[in-house]
Motif scaffolding. Sequence first.
Motif, PDB file in Angstrom:
ATOM      1  N   HIS A   1      39.296  45.012  26.792  1.00 42.81           N
ATOM      2  CA  HIS A   1      40.440  45.684  27.575  1.00 42.81           C
ATOM      3  C   HIS A   1      40.592  45.272  28.907  1.00 42.81           C
ATOM      4  N   ARG A   2      39.398  44.959  29.505  1.00 43.76           N
ATOM      5  CA  ARG A   2      39.431  44.411  30.982  1.00 43.76           C
ATOM      6  C   ARG A   2      39.732  43.077  30.936  1.00 43.76           C
ATOM      7  N   PHE A   3      39.129  42.346  30.340  1.00 46.91           N
ATOM      8  CA  PHE A   3      38.968  40.676  30.487  1.00 46.91           C
ATOM      9  C   PHE A   3      40.460  40.104  30.002  1.00 46.91           C
ATOM     10  N   MET A   4      41.102  40.688  28.919  1.00 50.47           N
ATOM     11  CA  MET A   4      42.395  40.290  28.391  1.00 50.47           C
ATOM     12  C   MET A   4      43.321  40.321  29.303  1.00 50.47           C
ATOM     13  N   HIS A   5      43.371  41.116  30.389  1.00 53.44           N
ATOM     14  CA  HIS A   5      44.470  41.285  31.282  1.00 53.44           C
ATOM     15  C   HIS A   5      43.962  40.543  32.551  1.00 53.44           C
ATOM     16  N   LEU A   6      45.147  39.897  33.301  1.00 52.04           N
ATOM     17  CA  LEU A   6      44.856  39.077  34.502  1.00 52.04           C
ATOM     18  C   LEU A   6      44.111  39.764  35.358  1.00 52.04           C
ATOM     19  N   GLU A   7      44.202  41.038  35.486  1.00 52.25           N
ATOM     20  CA  GLU A   7      43.490  41.803  36.581  1.00 52.25           C
ATOM     21  C   GLU A   7      42.008  41.801  36.545  1.00 52.25           C
ATOM     22  N   GLY A   8      41.470  41.447  35.245  1.00 52.00           N
ATOM     23  CA  GLY A   8      40.012  41.237  34.855  1.00 52.00           C
ATOM     24  C   GLY A   8      39.367  39.936  35.413  1.00 52.00           C
ATOM     25  N   ARG A   9      40.021  39.145  35.950  1.00 53.40           N
ATOM     26  CA  ARG A   9      39.547  38.100  36.402  1.00 53.40           C
ATOM     27  C   ARG A   9      38.774  37.937  37.658  1.00 53.40           C
ATOM     28  N   PRO A  10      38.953  38.871  38.451  1.00 49.16           N
ATOM     29  CA  PRO A  10      37.947  38.965  39.523  1.00 49.16           C
ATOM     30  C   PRO A  10      36.545  39.132  39.155  1.00 49.16           C
TER      31      PRO A  10
ATOM     32  N   GLY B   1      51.166  40.165  47.752  1.00 41.05           N
ATOM     33  CA  GLY B   1      49.988  39.812  48.075  1.00 41.05           C
ATOM     34  C   GLY B   1      49.390  38.745  47.142  1.00 41.05           C
ATOM     35  N   ARG B   2      48.200  37.993  47.633  1.00 40.06           N
ATOM     36  CA  ARG B   2      47.675  36.997  47.122  1.00 40.06           C
ATOM     37  C   ARG B   2      46.496  37.301  46.416  1.00 40.06           C
ATOM     38  N   THR B   3      45.613  38.453  46.859  1.00 40.90           N
ATOM     39  CA  THR B   3      44.297  38.502  46.335  1.00 40.90           C
ATOM     40  C   THR B   3      44.313  39.940  45.757  1.00 40.90           C
ATOM     41  N   MET B   4      43.054  40.214  44.924  1.00 32.55           N
ATOM     42  CA  MET B   4      42.275  41.231  44.648  1.00 32.55           C
ATOM     43  C   MET B   4      41.022  41.543  45.370  1.00 32.55           C
ATOM     44  N   GLN B   5      40.786  42.561  46.071  1.00 34.09           N
ATOM     45  CA  GLN B   5      39.652  42.599  46.846  1.00 34.09           C
ATOM     46  C   GLN B   5      38.618  43.438  45.797  1.00 34.09           C
ATOM     47  N   TRP B   6      37.274  43.286  46.120  1.00 35.93           N
ATOM     48  CA  TRP B   6      36.295  43.846  45.093  1.00 35.93           C
ATOM     49  C   TRP B   6      35.043  44.464  46.016  1.00 35.93           C
ATOM     50  N   THR B   7      34.295  45.408  45.566  1.00 34.72           N
ATOM     51  CA  THR B   7      32.976  45.724  46.183  1.00 34.72           C
ATOM     52  C   THR B   7      32.052  46.113  45.155  1.00 34.72           C
ATOM     53  N   ILE B   8      30.825  45.662  45.496  1.00 32.49           N
ATOM     54  CA  ILE B   8      29.780  46.130  44.794  1.00 32.49           C
ATOM     55  C   ILE B   8      28.933  47.062  45.426  1.00 32.49           C
TER      56      ILE B   8
ATOM     57  N   GLY C   1      34.181  41.448  48.560  1.00 29.16           N
ATOM     58  CA  GLY C   1      34.635  40.093  48.480  1.00 29.16           C
ATOM     59  C   GLY C   1      36.259  40.066  47.939  1.00 29.16           C
ATOM     60  N   GLU C   2      36.910  38.965  47.740  1.00 22.73           N
ATOM     61  CA  GLU C   2      38.247  38.914  47.219  1.00 22.73           C
ATOM     62  C   GLU C   2      38.634  37.802  46.233  1.00 22.73           C
ATOM     63  N   THR C   3      39.159  37.930  45.673  1.00 27.36           N
ATOM     64  CA  THR C   3      39.762  36.728  44.539  1.00 27.36           C
ATOM     65  C   THR C   3      41.333  36.546  44.504  1.00 27.36           C
ATOM     66  N   GLU C   4      41.333  35.228  44.837  1.00 27.55           N
ATOM     67  CA  GLU C   4      42.709  34.822  44.753  1.00 27.55           C
ATOM     68  C   GLU C   4      43.372  34.707  43.308  1.00 27.55           C
ATOM     69  N   ILE C   5      44.338  35.618  43.207  1.00 28.65           N
ATOM     70  CA  ILE C   5      44.800  35.575  41.838  1.00 28.65           C
ATOM     71  C   ILE C   5      45.671  34.394  40.988  1.00 28.65           C
ATOM     72  N   ALA C   6      46.529  33.918  41.749  1.00 29.97           N
ATOM     73  CA  ALA C   6      47.441  32.960  41.170  1.00 29.97           C
ATOM     74  C   ALA C   6      46.471  31.713  40.683  1.00 29.97           C
ATOM     75  N   PRO C   7      45.346  31.335  41.075  1.00 33.64           N
ATOM     76  CA  PRO C   7      44.832  30.243  40.294  1.00 33.64           C
ATOM     77  C   PRO C   7      43.835  30.680  39.066  1.00 33.64           C
ATOM     78  N   MET C   8      43.764  32.026  39.159  1.00 35.58           N
ATOM     79  CA  MET C   8      43.236  32.693  38.036  1.00 35.58           C
ATOM     80  C   MET C   8      44.011  32.937  36.826  1.00 35.58           C
TER      81      MET C   8
END
Length: 585
Positions: A458-467, A536-543, A554-561
């Motif tokens: 469910h998470r990985f098949m969507h682009l939003e899962g790439r971060p 925007g360019r990135t999705m931010q994440w927190t651990i 951190g943050e992950t740039e989405i277009a390259p993903m």
Amino acid sequence: MRHAADSSPARYNAGVTTSASDTTDLPPYAPERILGAPFPERVRLVCRSWAAQVAPTPMIVMAMYWLKYLLLYAGGWALFVSFSAGYPGFASPGGWAFAAIAFQKAVLWSIFYELAGFGCGSGPMNARFNPPFGGFLHFLRPGTTKLPLFPGAPVVGGIRRTWLDVALYAANQLLLLRALLAPEITPALLWPSVVLIPALGVGDKTLFLAARAEHYWVALVCLAAAHAGALWISACKVVWGGIWLWAATSKLNHHFPSVIMVMMNNGPFFPKWLKRRLFTAYPDDLRPSPLATFLSRMGTLTEYSLPVVLLASQSPLLTAAMLCVMVFFHGYIAINNPSGMPIEWNILMIYGGIFLFGLHPEAHPLAILALPGLVAFLFVCLFAVPCFGNFVPSRVSFLLSMRYYAGNWAYNIWLVRKGAAAKFAGLKKAAGTMREQLEKLLPDSTAVEMALAFSLAHRFMHLEGRPLLEALPRAVDDIDDYDWMDGEVLGGMVLGWNFGDGHLNGLQLLRAVQEQCGFAPGELRVVMVESQPLFGRTMQWTIADAASGVLERGETEIAPMRAIQPWPTGTYAEPFARRRIASAP
């Protein structure tokens, strides 16, 4: 600390495999192969297995949902309409189904229905098996966990539901029921819930969102504040138009094609012979194909056209044509059962669209200018809040931002060290964890583990899962030492309701859980991924660690993903291997 995806083309293409030998290794895979594989390979096998299924959702499950919509949602509404003055009898639907009071009761029933827990947060597609819903089972129980708007404030700021919280929730439901049974809807019947629903949200943000405040509550305010004449119809037209406008705007991203890919592959009425063409090159390349991208763009264009045409049209023929498009648009989503299950909402959008625009062309949207206070209210709810929420998504729920099913949501992954999940018993709740529920339904532990493994797709098949490809290796030393719990599912267990809002399952919930369960350092880690801002360019994440607090941001740039496969490959897989070797005895 900030991180961004490596921009080297080699890293982009690390996950695209085109070898002929790979196409001979197709699902179904033996359970022991999937469960025994290293994490990157396990995700790959799960994604391939999910993509290979022509009908991932069992027909019995879909039939159960359709019966729920027909018997409980539509049937309940029809029952309450029967109490209206001048009701001509059930056998004369032309005389009652599109009466003004029928629309009003549809709004009231939708609020009651969602707050009761019967709506979008119920059933097996939301990991609710036994019982099949939370809602009132949770909200009427003192001591259950809640998320106050003002944590720590006297009276209303606690993390456990009090008798006051229970009383306010029960009072609102009873007041809604009183209005539903009334022969006539008057402002006096509506204003108490207009006030109580935000009050419930002060004590528990979950309840304000569960009432679908961005839509149903706003419409309720329109019914109460503009009850005289047809002004409430004009106001509700603006509400419906605003929803379509922002829902379309939220899809101006790279995420929506993967939503179409996932939803159509899951849909029973999308042509089976086209399902493989939703992927770039099944089984090696499971990114959205040009077909999925085209369908996503057409969907966005269609959704934009709805408010533009329906709000401006002076032609009955043009209005009727666009209403047909609207019925097909929402109806197709509904019958294909997207995993988020906002089906009752789609039904209300169809019904409301026909009632407001088809049957009441005389009610012009600009008529609401006669009520400046209502205009200001609608400006805030339908423009200011969604606009801010789309550009600064970390501060506003995706529901209040009207970013519906755009594939761009905040979400969380809760990683619980194996054996530590027993500490969730410290929470008062209406249902157990997803594992505990499945153990009562499935025949053996292998079936349970396979069902849990498939939740990865469910998470990985969507682009939003790439971060997650970047964040997960930083979260824990060896991910195979942890149970994977999707934050939405866990939030549904802890809060009594879930519908895709990752903000409900983030730091505030983690602190509330830790206060009641007392996890040791390293036992519970949460990866929190924020949605991508509009343009925007990135999705931010927190651990974060339950005991130690925030560990890394951190943050992950989405277009390259977009060039990366859903599973960890190449340099994205290496950290998982290194951590596994380092943690081995």
